[in-house]
Motif scaffolding. Structure first.
Motif, mmCIF file in Angstrom:
data_model
loop_
_atom_site.group_PDB
_atom_site.id
_atom_site.type_symbol
_atom_site.label_atom_id
_atom_site.label_comp_id
_atom_site.label_asym_id
_atom_site.label_seq_id
_atom_site.Cartn_x
_atom_site.Cartn_y
_atom_site.Cartn_z
ATOM 1 N N ILE A 227 0.840 -1.193 0.000
ATOM 2 C CA ILE A 227 0.000 0.000 0.000
ATOM 3 C C ILE A 227 0.881 1.250 0.000
ATOM 4 O O ILE A 227 0.624 2.201 -0.736
ATOM 5 C CB ILE A 227 -0.972 -0.028 1.188
ATOM 6 C CG1 ILE A 227 -1.972 -1.178 0.987
ATOM 7 C CG2 ILE A 227 -1.700 1.297 1.332
ATOM 8 C CD1 ILE A 227 -2.858 -1.460 2.164
ATOM 9 N N ASP A 228 1.955 1.246 0.805
ATOM 10 C CA ASP A 228 2.885 2.381 0.819
ATOM 11 C C ASP A 228 3.511 2.588 -0.554
ATOM 12 O O ASP A 228 3.662 3.715 -1.018
ATOM 13 C CB ASP A 228 3.991 2.159 1.850
ATOM 14 C CG ASP A 228 3.481 2.231 3.279
ATOM 15 O OD1 ASP A 228 2.353 2.717 3.482
ATOM 16 O OD2 ASP A 228 4.211 1.788 4.183
ATOM 17 N N ALA B 242 2.310 12.300 -9.711
ATOM 18 C CA ALA B 242 1.794 13.667 -9.612
ATOM 19 C C ALA B 242 2.947 14.657 -9.439
ATOM 20 O O ALA B 242 2.954 15.731 -10.048
ATOM 21 C CB ALA B 242 0.810 13.778 -8.454
ATOM 22 N N PHE B 243 3.914 14.290 -8.614
ATOM 23 C CA PHE B 243 5.065 15.154 -8.382
ATOM 24 C C PHE B 243 5.879 15.311 -9.663
ATOM 25 O O PHE B 243 6.376 16.396 -9.969
ATOM 26 C CB PHE B 243 5.929 14.575 -7.258
ATOM 27 C CG PHE B 243 7.030 15.487 -6.818
ATOM 28 C CD1 PHE B 243 6.754 16.641 -6.114
ATOM 29 C CD2 PHE B 243 8.346 15.181 -7.104
ATOM 30 C CE1 PHE B 243 7.764 17.483 -5.714
ATOM 31 C CE2 PHE B 243 9.364 16.012 -6.709
ATOM 32 C CZ PHE B 243 9.073 17.174 -6.005
ATOM 33 N N GLY B 244 5.986 14.236 -10.440
ATOM 34 C CA GLY B 244 6.689 14.298 -11.714
ATOM 35 C C GLY B 244 6.024 15.285 -12.664
ATOM 36 O O GLY B 244 6.714 16.005 -13.401
ATOM 37 N N LYS B 245 4.711 15.332 -12.663
ATOM 38 C CA LYS B 245 3.995 16.290 -13.517
ATOM 39 C C LYS B 245 4.272 17.723 -13.070
ATOM 40 O O LYS B 245 4.415 18.619 -13.901
ATOM 41 C CB LYS B 245 2.494 16.006 -13.492
ATOM 42 C CG LYS B 245 2.113 14.755 -14.245
ATOM 43 C CD LYS B 245 0.624 14.514 -14.203
ATOM 44 C CE LYS B 245 0.278 13.222 -14.925
ATOM 45 N NZ LYS B 245 -1.165 12.965 -14.930
ATOM 46 N N VAL C 293 3.933 5.597 -5.632
ATOM 47 C CA VAL C 293 3.894 5.673 -7.096
ATOM 48 C C VAL C 293 2.920 6.758 -7.544
ATOM 49 O O VAL C 293 3.224 7.559 -8.436
ATOM 50 C CB VAL C 293 3.523 4.304 -7.707
ATOM 51 C CG1 VAL C 293 3.170 4.429 -9.175
ATOM 52 C CG2 VAL C 293 4.653 3.315 -7.505
ATOM 53 N N ILE C 294 1.762 6.814 -6.913
ATOM 54 C CA ILE C 294 0.758 7.817 -7.291
ATOM 55 C C ILE C 294 1.263 9.221 -6.990
ATOM 56 O O ILE C 294 1.181 10.122 -7.835
ATOM 57 C CB ILE C 294 -0.577 7.532 -6.571
ATOM 58 C CG1 ILE C 294 -1.183 6.234 -7.102
ATOM 59 C CG2 ILE C 294 -1.547 8.692 -6.745
ATOM 60 C CD1 ILE C 294 -2.330 5.690 -6.273
#
Length: 144
Positions: free
Chosen positions: A17-18, A28-31, A23-24
């Protein structure tokens, strides 16, 4: 049925889960970093270097059909091989910024995890004068 049970136990473990949350958030941070590079940093770099638009820097590797506009998008749509080194430069800058931010985050986490060194044991309190005198009396009585 044991395969399903094993999979369920695996999927609900905290680590999985972590990882999914990481990954999610990472995507978002990559965007955000991608937008920072392409919308803020690269235009400033382009301005410094004479209004260059890095996203449109390319080298045509083949013959363009007659009437094809000499833009990166038009050449790609026409199937002409193009070396888009401007896009590559933008992605490299993106990677360097992202890697630096991750490095700083890991460095901060490691600093927080580091245990502070154990405090040195307190120096023994000085022996009170009356105790010292009593010991001297005792020692002199033992000798004599």
């Amino acid at each position: 049925m044991s395969l399903v049970r094993e999979f369920r136990e695996f999927a609900v473990k905290g680590n999985v889960i972590d990882l999914a949350v990481g990954v999610i958030i990472g995507a978002a941070f990559g965007k955000i970093v991608d937008s920072l590079v392409s919308d803020v940093i690269m235009p400033i770099v382009g301005l410094v270097f004479g209004k260059l638009d890095f996203s449109n820097l390319f080298l045509v590797l083949g013959e363009a059909p007659a009437g094809t506009a000499m833009t990166l998008d038009a050449l790609r749509k026409a199937g002409v091989p193009v070396l888009a080194y401007g896009s590559f430069l933008t992605i490299v800058v993106n990677f360097i910024i992202l890697a630096f931010i991750i490095f700083m985050m890991v460095k901060q986490v490691n600093r927080l995890k580091r245990e502070e060194p154990a405090a040195a044991p307190a120096a023994p309190a000085p022996t009170p004068e009356d105790i010292v005198l009593l010991r001297e009396i005792r020692d002199s009585l033992k000798k004599g």
